[in-house]
Write an enzyme that holds these catalytic residues in place. Structure first.
Site, PDB file in Angstrom:
ATOM      1  N   GLN A   1       7.658  -2.027  -2.665  1.00 31.24           N
ATOM      2  CA  GLN A   1       6.369  -2.031  -1.982  1.00 31.24           C
ATOM      3  C   GLN A   1       6.295  -3.173  -0.970  1.00 31.24           C
ATOM      4  O   GLN A   1       5.342  -3.257  -0.216  1.00 31.24           O
ATOM      5  CB  GLN A   1       5.230  -2.206  -2.999  1.00 31.24           C
ATOM      6  CG  GLN A   1       5.158  -1.093  -4.028  1.00 31.24           C
ATOM      7  CD  GLN A   1       4.066  -1.288  -5.054  1.00 31.24           C
ATOM      8  OE1 GLN A   1       4.313  -1.099  -6.233  1.00 31.24           O
ATOM      9  NE2 GLN A   1       2.862  -1.643  -4.650  1.00 31.24           N
TER      10      GLN A   1
ATOM     11  N   ARG B   1      -2.404  -0.857  -9.660  1.00 34.54           N
ATOM     12  CA  ARG B   1      -3.445  -0.304  -8.794  1.00 34.54           C
ATOM     13  C   ARG B   1      -4.675  -1.204  -8.798  1.00 34.54           C
ATOM     14  O   ARG B   1      -5.796  -0.749  -8.992  1.00 34.54           O
ATOM     15  CB  ARG B   1      -3.814   1.107  -9.240  1.00 34.54           C
ATOM     16  CG  ARG B   1      -4.414   1.896  -8.089  1.00 34.54           C
ATOM     17  CD  ARG B   1      -4.581   3.358  -8.373  1.00 34.54           C
ATOM     18  NE  ARG B   1      -5.092   4.008  -7.171  1.00 34.54           N
ATOM     19  CZ  ARG B   1      -5.295   5.305  -7.059  1.00 34.54           C
ATOM     20  NH1 ARG B   1      -5.029   6.091  -8.061  1.00 34.54           N
ATOM     21  NH2 ARG B   1      -5.753   5.816  -5.948  1.00 34.54           N
ATOM     22  N   CYS B   2      -4.443  -2.478  -8.610  1.00 38.60           N
ATOM     23  CA  CYS B   2      -5.592  -3.375  -8.518  1.00 38.60           C
ATOM     24  C   CYS B   2      -5.172  -4.671  -7.867  1.00 38.60           C
ATOM     25  O   CYS B   2      -4.006  -4.908  -7.631  1.00 38.60           O
ATOM     26  CB  CYS B   2      -6.220  -3.621  -9.881  1.00 38.60           C
ATOM     27  SG  CYS B   2      -5.519  -4.958 -10.837  1.00 38.60           S
TER      28      CYS B   2
ATOM     29  N   GLU C   1      -8.132   1.198  -4.747  1.00 32.77           N
ATOM     30  CA  GLU C   1      -8.098   0.843  -6.162  1.00 32.77           C
ATOM     31  C   GLU C   1      -9.458   0.823  -6.835  1.00 32.77           C
ATOM     32  O   GLU C   1      -9.540   0.623  -8.046  1.00 32.77           O
ATOM     33  CB  GLU C   1      -7.418  -0.522  -6.301  1.00 32.77           C
ATOM     34  CG  GLU C   1      -6.043  -0.505  -5.680  1.00 32.77           C
ATOM     35  CD  GLU C   1      -5.460  -1.882  -5.444  1.00 32.77           C
ATOM     36  OE1 GLU C   1      -4.233  -1.994  -5.426  1.00 32.77           O
ATOM     37  OE2 GLU C   1      -6.211  -2.845  -5.284  1.00 32.77           O
TER      38      GLU C   1
END
Ligand SMILES: Cc1cc2nc3c(=O)[nH]c(=O)nc-3n(C[C@H](O)[C@H](O)[C@H](O)COP(=O)(O)OP(=O)(O)OC[C@H]3O[C@@H](n4cnc5c(N)ncnc54)[C@H](O)[C@@H]3O)c2cc1C
Lengths: 291, 792
Positions: free
Chosen positions: B221, B368-369, B738
């Protein structure tokens, strides 16, 4: 997927298949829908040197209903065929109730009813249904065919009573002794999940009384559990809140679950009791409505 | 005629995702799709036990297998000073174990072979002798006085504590508690889960001896951070390292850290001088790579009888596994946990946080945060519901009374964040209206008379997205800005590159829309490319919802630089002075005479063919963007449920979501993000967790045990919006990727807890498995989900 090395054969006849199994001498495995065997190969939990794929053998995908209400299910009849059968819904409500709850739609397109029985997974749905219905597996080997009641087929986790060169060619459900009623309830954490607990309960009703009953339990022991005492307690009388409740208690006694990440042992026993009660209560109120 | 922005795919256009064409056709190009000439395959041997001393590793049988090219062990790595590597949080992590294994699934040895079948076979031929040690699977065990020391490799490590950290005002908070009418307390565990992207981690390392260049195709990522890490760890010159992240099949924070497999494949390629591919299987991904959450809370709120929150006190214990390897902004040890309660007007607060080592896989990644924000908001909203119950107050009213009001911005939170905008009350109202709040409360009461258990749960929160500003946010000292480079070709088509890396978020679609908005170049004329460190400008990558807030802002800024230059070209073409030129979307015209103008495409052609004296040719630029603040989206999620009193099974009746993410670049993509997030939120509450037994065995290393939600059981979602533009972002956008994962879980849990009101239950740990709900309901007790799981 990188399974261990194996030889692959796809015979055209049952006899050839039996021949190959005999050659394999206990190390060969039948490949039907592959929905249990392929994952085992992928995880390298199993490494059979020979796979005998029976999918090329014609005439094994039947689902036949006889006039007397008995049913024959061929070795290549997929879960999906049972799920989609209108006739099954009319003829055998306990089976019909389970058909849409086995695995998920994708697995049901490939997986077979007979394969599920042979796989003998204590969490498998069909074996419990067959125990409740008094059904059998017809096995064919070098010496011909024999019929094995499903309650005797399943020996333990992933162990069945077939010899190494026998093939399950079809399963049979006997004719009901009255109106076949019953149901299947499954507690699953998600669609496509194996049962935390499931219960198959079937009763045949003749003149307002239970003429035959069977209760099979899923995922509460090292094999499919036959709550035969619970079922026997129902036979001869009508379904009443009292008879249902005592059958539910007897069934819960048969359950020998373990605590795990799906739930505690006590909880699972409770679910057995609840599901037996719910299925039979539903049957009894449908009878009341009909009367 | 003025261009219609929606027609050219600008802001607010729900244009179809450009990338989906190839994904839907199966034409994506993932790491595993790449085949290089002479490529070999690597497989990793993993520890079967959670904690053990390695007595002996015998690789003879593996070396003897035909097709095996290399067997790597920790000892061989150590000889090259590569047995350990630094993590993104100033810790060290074993690449291949030398002394001990510290979690089940840890990397012990590698085999490189001609094909992956042989590599798998050879792994089974490595014989390792372990002396098993007791395993630690929870902070409680890790902090016990007699606990075995997990990190005995570290010279100054006396216990299993990684950090003790605090933030806020202790004295002020203590004083507020002393004045409180009511003190509301609650304890809970946010269970360990795993991001489990559909594509697992993997790499192909390709070292070319002739050019001395190392190319690594990998699932990252944040490719630029990896380039820096490889340069530092492998001591290779940075300009001779090229990291390429091709299509990525989901990241969710799992693909931020550096994993041993990457390092081992690089070393293998250097030693063998051939490309080496390593692709993890699902079980390895679930058992060994960055998990999310696993945090325990002790929370307390000081309340005034009229419902005003006076202070909040929190202590968290976080279980990081065997190595502290999750990426954090380096100032904040427990991420942005202290963003908790940011939407409420709290006079004072104090947070203490302890991080511990256990014999579990490393992680605590921002699944996802934005760095622990999920835990922060879950704790917040569970505490809020408990407090409302303790006061006997309506849960919606309690929230409204404590929200920061619209005219109170900018607002400094008790923990020091600066929130800058929002309409919290309005979002809540939209949500309550949509769900039919008052009617549901009546329905619930009626149902109760018939023995039915209905419940409604609310979760409201604002979260800090888009790290960061470089004053406060860095990873290993590298500041968290981001970048965009735009090259406009002579025919007016363009290529845009950024330092972010899309993994499903749709950058290839939305970045074009920002360019269309800024320049009037149709979005379809902009090719977006990311993930190749040889071509993309430096950036910190995509996670923590930072792409639109940071890289997206850079896209705006670089387009504005291009526009500024185009203005000079327009002035030249129109034979006017720059001051007399006005901009409309896609075109410059003469002030006072809109009929005389030139399009942006004509300016582009002029940049290569008709330049004024003294102007540099070409039309390209790069912008680095350092955001002045985080962005603060707000969300209100409401769920209604029915609980089966006989089994504890609960069904979702309805879910309403109101999201305020500021200006929506592509509303369809925004809605997709929200639905995906709600699906994950539902799964957290319902099924998705990894636990461990007393021996440290991972329960959840496959998709039979670790459940991901599917379309079959996921409920439907009703989406609504409120738009409060971000005051500092160039186009008013905020993060949205998110919000629903972060804010959603509490709505479901609060709904079930609401249904159980009157059963003397304060908390059931997620996931709310039927047996936990049934136990809580019948035994009138809280139910903890903390490991170890006791199997009988
Ligand atoms: C994701 C997933 C979820 C599932 N969920 C469930 C569930 O909820 N409930 C459930 O009951 N099942 C579930 N299953 C298993 C599924 O029902 C299988 O289809 C079934 O267990 C086996 O049938 P098969 O035809 O696929 O057998 P195969 O996988 O081909 O074979 C299974 C075993 O049976 C043997 N065998 C197969 N056919 C014969 C035969 N004719 N004679 C002798 N031996 C034979 C094979 O040698 C092998 O050992 C699931 C499977 C998957 C992949």
């Amino acid at each position: 997927m990188y399974p261990p090395r194996f030889r692959y054969e796809a015979p055209q006849t049952i006899d050839e298949a039996i021949q190959l199994l005999s050659e394999g001498g206990g190390d060969a495995k039948i490949l039907a829908g592959g929905q249990s065997l392929i994952p085992l190969l992928k995880l390298r939990f199993a490494s059979p040197p020979l796979l005998v794929d029976i999918n090329e053998i014609p005439g094994l995908d039947h689902l036949d209903f006889a006039a007397d209400g008995s049913i024959r299910i061929g070795a290549l009849c997929r879960h999906a065929a049972l799920e989609r059968s209108e006739e099954l819904r009319v003829r055998q409500p306990t089976m019909a109730a389970a058909a849409g709850l086995v695995a998920d739609p994708i697995v049901r397109n490939r997986g077979t009813f007979v394969g599920s029985l042979c796989h003998a997974d204590p969490q498998g749905d069909w074996a419990a249904v067959m125990v409740a219905l008094g059904g059998s597996l017809v096995a064919q080997g070098p010496n011909g065919r024999r019929s094995i009641p499903v309650k005797d087929l399943v020996h333990g986790p992933f162990q069945n009573a077939l010899t190494h060169n026998e093939i399950g060619v079809e399963a049979t459900v006997p004719a009901p002794q009255g109106t076949p009623l019953g149901g299947y309830l499954k507690l699953e954490r998600r669609i496509g999940d194996f049962a935390t607990v499931a219960v198959a309960a079937s009763v045949d009703i003749e003149g307002g009384a239970v003429s035959r009953a069977g209760i099979g339990l899923v995922a509460v022991g090292s094999k499919t559990m036959d709550a035969s005492d619970a079922a026997a307690s129902l036979v001869g009388g009508p379904l009443t809140p009292e008879s249902i409740s005592s059958a539910a208690d007897l069934a819960a006694e048969v359950a020998k679950p373990r605590s795990d990440h799906r739930g505690s042992a006590d909880y699972k026993k409770h679910i057995v009791r609840t599901f037996v009660t719910r299925i039979l209560t539903r049957v009894s109120s449908s009878l009341e409505k009909a009367a | 005629m003025v261009l219609d922005e929606l027609k050219i795919g600008g802001l607010g256009s729900s244009r179809r995702r450009v990338e989906d064409d190839r994904f839907i056709r199966g034409k994506g190009n993932y790491v595993d799709d790449i085949v290089l000439p002479g490529m070999l395959h690597m497989e990793i041997l993993r520890s079967p036990v959670a904690h053990a001393r390695i007595k002996k590793i015998d690789t003879t049988r593996a070396w003897d297998m035909p097709g095996v090219r290399l067997v790597l062990t920790g000892e061989m790595m150590a000889a090259r000073n590569l047995a350990w590597m630094p993590t993104l949080s100033y810790d060290t992590q074993a690449v291949l174990a030398t002394d001990k294994v510290r979690f089940q699934g840890q990397e012990v040895a590698c085999v490189v072979a001609d094909d992956p079948y042989i590599a798998k076979d050879a792994i089974e031929a490595i014989d390792v002798e372990y002396e098993v040690l007791p395993a630690i699977v929870s902070p409680e065990q890790a902090l016990a006085p007699e606990a075995p020391l997990i990190r005995d490799d570290k010279a100054n490590q006396q216990d299993n504590v990684i950090f003790d950290w605090e933030v806020g005002d202790k004295a002020g908070t203590d004083a507020a508690f002393a004045r409180a009418d009511v003190v509301s307390k609650i304890e809970m565990h946010y269970p360990r889960s795993h991001p489990s992207p559909i594509e697992t981690c993997g790499s192909i390392a390709d070292f070319d001896r002739a050019t001395e260049k190392l190319t690594v195709y990998m699932t990252s990522q944040a490719p630029h951070i990896i380039r820096a890490a490889v340069a530092l760890v492998a001591e290779l010159p940075e300009h001779m390292i090229r990291i390429v992240s091709p299509d990525i099949g989901g990241g969710f924070g799992n693909k931020v850290p550096v994993y041993p497999g990457y390092v081992a494949s690089i070393l293998a390629s250097i030693l063998l001088e051939r490309p080496v591919k390593w692709i993890e299987d699902k079980t390895s991904n679930l058992m060994s790579t960055g998990f999310g959450r696993d945090v325990y809370l002790q929370g307390e709120m000081a309340l005034r009888a009229d419902g005003k929150i006076l202070a909040v006190r929190m202590h968290t214990d976080s279980d990081h596994g065997a190595f502290f390897s999750d990426a954090q902004p380096s100032k904040f040890k427990i991420g942005l946990m202290h963003s908790t309660f940011a939407c409420y007007d709290i006079p004072t607060a104090h947070l203490t946080a302890k991080g511990v080592y256990t014999n579990k896989a490393p992680g605590g990644v921002a699944y996802r945060c934005s760095f622990r924000v999920t835990e922060a908001m879950y704790f917040q909203e569970r505490m809020v519901q408990a407090a409302a119950d303790d006061l006997g107050m309506d849960q919606a009213e309690f929230r409204r009374r404590n929200f920061v009001r619209d005219d109170d911005f900018p607002h400094r939170t008790a923990f020091g964040f600066l929130t800058d905008s929002g309409q919290y009350g309005k979002c809540l109202d939209v949500g309550l209206e949509a769900i039919g709040y008052e009617d549901f409360l009546k329905e619930k009461e009626e149902a109760a008379k018939r023995g039915k258990l209905l419940g409604i749960g609310i979760s409201t929160m604002t979260e800090p997205l888009g790290a960061g500003n470089s004053r406060e946010y860095d990873i290993l000292g590298i500041k968290m800005f981001d970048s965009a480079e735009l090259r406009v070709h002579m025919t007016g088509k363009a290529i845009l590159r950024t330092g972010a890396k899309t993994q499903g978020q749709g950058h290839e679609t939305t970045w074009g829309q920002i360019v269309a908005h800024e320049l009037g170049i149709p979005a379809e004329d902009v090719l977006v490319e990311e993930g190749d460190t040889d071509t993309a400008p430096f950036g910190m990558g995509t996670y923590a919802s930072r792409s639109t807030p940071v890289a997206g802002a850079a896209v705006s800024m670089v387009a504005r630089k291009i526009r500024a230059k185009a203005r000079k070209l327009a002035a030249h073409l129109l034979e006017a002075s720059e001051e007399d030129i006005e901009w409309e979307l896609g075109r410059f015209h003469l002030r006072g005479d809109p009929s005389r103008g030139v399009t942006i495409q004509e300016c582009a052609m002029a940049a290569y063919s008709n330049l004024p004296d003294g102007l540099e040719p070409g039309l390209e630029n790069v912008a680095y963007y350092d955001p002045p603040n985080l962005t603060w989206p707000f969300a209100c999620y409401i769920a209604t449920v029915e609980v089966d009193p006989g089994t504890g099974v609960w069904d979702v009746l309805r879910v309403v979501a109101v999201d305020d993410c500021g200006v929506r670049i592509n509303p369809m993509i925004v809605e997709g993000q929200i639905m995906g997030g709600l699906t994950e939120a539902y799964a957290m509450a319902n099924m998705q967790f990894i636990t461990f037994d007393e021996e440290g065995n991972c329960i959840g290393g496959n998709y039979m045990d670790y459940l991901l939600p599917t379309a079959w059981e996921t409920p439907g979602f009703e989406l609504h919006e409120v738009v409060t533009p971000c005051p500092h972002h160039p186009i008013g956008a905020k993060g949205i990727g998110e919000c629903a994962t972060v804010g959603g879980p509490a709505a479901f849990v609060n709904a079930v807890m609401d249904a159980l009101k009157g059963h003397d239950v304060r908390n059931i740990d997620m996931p709310l498995l039927p047996d936990r709900v049934y136990k809580a309901m019948t035994e009138r007790t809280d139910v903890s989900g903390a490991p170890p799981l006791r199997m009988e």
